[in-house]
Design an enzyme around this catalytic site. Structure first.
Site, PDB file in Angstrom:
ATOM      1  CB  THR A 197     -14.559  38.210 -31.867  1.00 35.97           C
ATOM      2  OG1 THR A 197     -15.748  38.465 -32.628  1.00 35.97           O
ATOM      3  CG2 THR A 197     -13.363  38.643 -32.705  1.00 35.97           C
ATOM      4  N   GLY A 198     -15.957  35.398 -32.917  1.00 36.32           N
ATOM      5  CA  GLY A 198     -16.260  34.597 -34.100  1.00 36.32           C
ATOM      6  C   GLY A 198     -17.291  33.539 -33.800  1.00 36.32           C
TER       7      GLY A 198
ATOM      8  CB  THR B  80     -17.970  39.348 -29.945  1.00 36.94           C
ATOM      9  OG1 THR B  80     -19.092  38.491 -30.045  1.00 36.94           O
ATOM     10  CG2 THR B  80     -17.207  39.045 -28.675  1.00 36.94           C
TER      11      THR B  80
ATOM     12  NE  ARG C 253     -23.869  30.099 -29.435  1.00 36.02           N
ATOM     13  CZ  ARG C 253     -22.964  31.046 -29.700  1.00 36.02           C
ATOM     14  NH1 ARG C 253     -23.117  32.245 -29.185  1.00 36.02           N
ATOM     15  NH2 ARG C 253     -21.921  30.797 -30.457  1.00 36.02           N
TER      16      ARG C 253
ATOM     17  N   GLY D 246     -21.887  30.846 -25.981  1.00 37.60           N
ATOM     18  CA  GLY D 246     -20.738  30.724 -26.860  1.00 37.60           C
ATOM     19  C   GLY D 246     -19.430  30.676 -26.102  1.00 37.60           C
ATOM     20  CG  ASP D 247     -15.917  32.143 -28.120  1.00 39.42           C
ATOM     21  OD1 ASP D 247     -16.979  32.569 -28.623  1.00 39.42           O
ATOM     22  OD2 ASP D 247     -14.823  32.707 -28.277  1.00 39.42           O
TER      23      ASP D 247
ATOM     24  N   GLY E  84     -18.482  30.884 -31.960  1.00 37.50           N
ATOM     25  CA  GLY E  84     -18.066  30.422 -30.647  1.00 37.50           C
ATOM     26  C   GLY E  84     -17.866  28.938 -30.522  1.00 37.50           C
TER      27      GLY E  84
END
Length: 305
Positions: free
Chosen positions: A223-224, A173, A201, A203-204, A226
């Site tokens: 980043t990671g 990301t 899906r 994510g964050d 989410g």
């Protein structure tokens, strides 16, 4: 006032012993190019918002990172990208999620912010909006990179959903935060999500307050994993720690990335910059692709812990 730009290209299992000199040089060059792209905006007195958009566009155009051209595949073998952008001065924000045809999702996110009364558009409707706005689109083959396809096959075989850094050919990301010479803050984040994720899906990254946030105090891009960043509203929590507990940007970054996110069931990292132009970078993983550019200084690039 001086300007500051901070970028990231994802956090995860990035180990020095697994990185060839050529591959490391390639990633460093890509990060430097993104810093140069956003930094040129700031050097000319441009806005933090323009700078973060340009830096993220450069990373989206690079197949090394999990955004735009280098996005990962869903379990259905499709590309679904998310992005967000936020202006700290006005608290205006825009985002897109689950888009498949937009060459630079971060620019579509800005168009949502500037040309609609909404914050988030998703899926086919967001693709159609970008087309109507005259933004650059691309066919599926543009986003089909062989290393991402092989990552999907490995994830399918292992029956796992994975951050790209936890699979071979690791990239991640992308995001950028900036403070311009007028003291304005902005943040932007863009991603292809997790390899082998369920179609649909989100994510964050496109969720304001989770993976992306900017206000008058700080700008943040995460980043990671989410889901963990969403559960603890990571990006907004960093701002709250600064405003309500008096944390410095560095202290707040460490607490969010190394305490709150793991407590929420995930791992990853983040970048931030405060109103004074001080950067905050933290991650709870073996590495994170990152770079910092201050006015009149040489770019600083980091990969490992």
């Amino acid at each position: 006032m001086s300007a500051t730009l901070v970028i990231h290209g994802g956090a995860g299992t990035i180990l020095r012993e697994e990185m060839s000199p050529a591959r490391e040089a390639e990633h460093r060059a890509a990060l430097e190019a993104a810093l140069a792209s956003g930094g040129a905006v700031l050097a000319q007195g441009g806005s933090a918002l323009d700078a973060v958009e340009q830096a993220v566009r450069a990373l989206e155009d690079c197949p090394l990172f999990n955004a735009g051209r280098g996005a990962t595949f869903t379990t259905a073998g499709t590309i679904e990208m998310d992005a967000a952008l936020m202006d700290g001065t006005t608290r205006r924000a825009g985002a897109v999620a689950g888009v498949r045809r937009i060459r630079n999702p971060v620019t579509a996110a800005r168009a949502v912010m500037e040309h609609t009364p909404h914050v988030v558009l998703i899926g086919q409707a967001a693709d159609a909006f970008a087309e109507a706005e005259g933004l650059d689109l691309a066919p599926p083959e543009y986003f089909h990179t062989e290393h991402r396809w092989q990552q999907l096959q490995m994830a399918l075989a292992a029956q796992r959903i994975a951050l790209d850094h936890d699979l071979p050919a690791r990239m991640g990301t992308v995001g950028a935060v900036a403070r311009d010479r007028s003291g304005r803050l902005a943040a932007a984040t863009s991603t292809g999500g997790m390899t082998n994720k369920r179609a649909g899906r989100v994510g964050d990254s496109p969720l304001i307050g989770a993976g992306t946030w900017a206000d008058a105090t700080v700008a943040v891009s995460c980043t990671g994993v989410g889901e963990a960043f969403i559960r603890c509203a990571a990006a907004h929590e960093l701002s709250a720690l600064m405003r309500h507990r008096g944390h410095s940007v560095r202290q707040a970054a460490v607490e969010v990335a190394q305490v709150l996110v793991p407590a929420s069931g995930g791992s990853g990292g983040l970048i931030a910059v405060d109103a004074e132009g001080e950067p905050g970078i933290a991650f709870g993983t073996p590495g994170m692709y990152r770079g910092v550019l201050h006015d009149g200084a040489a770019p600083e690039i980091g990969i490992y812990a």
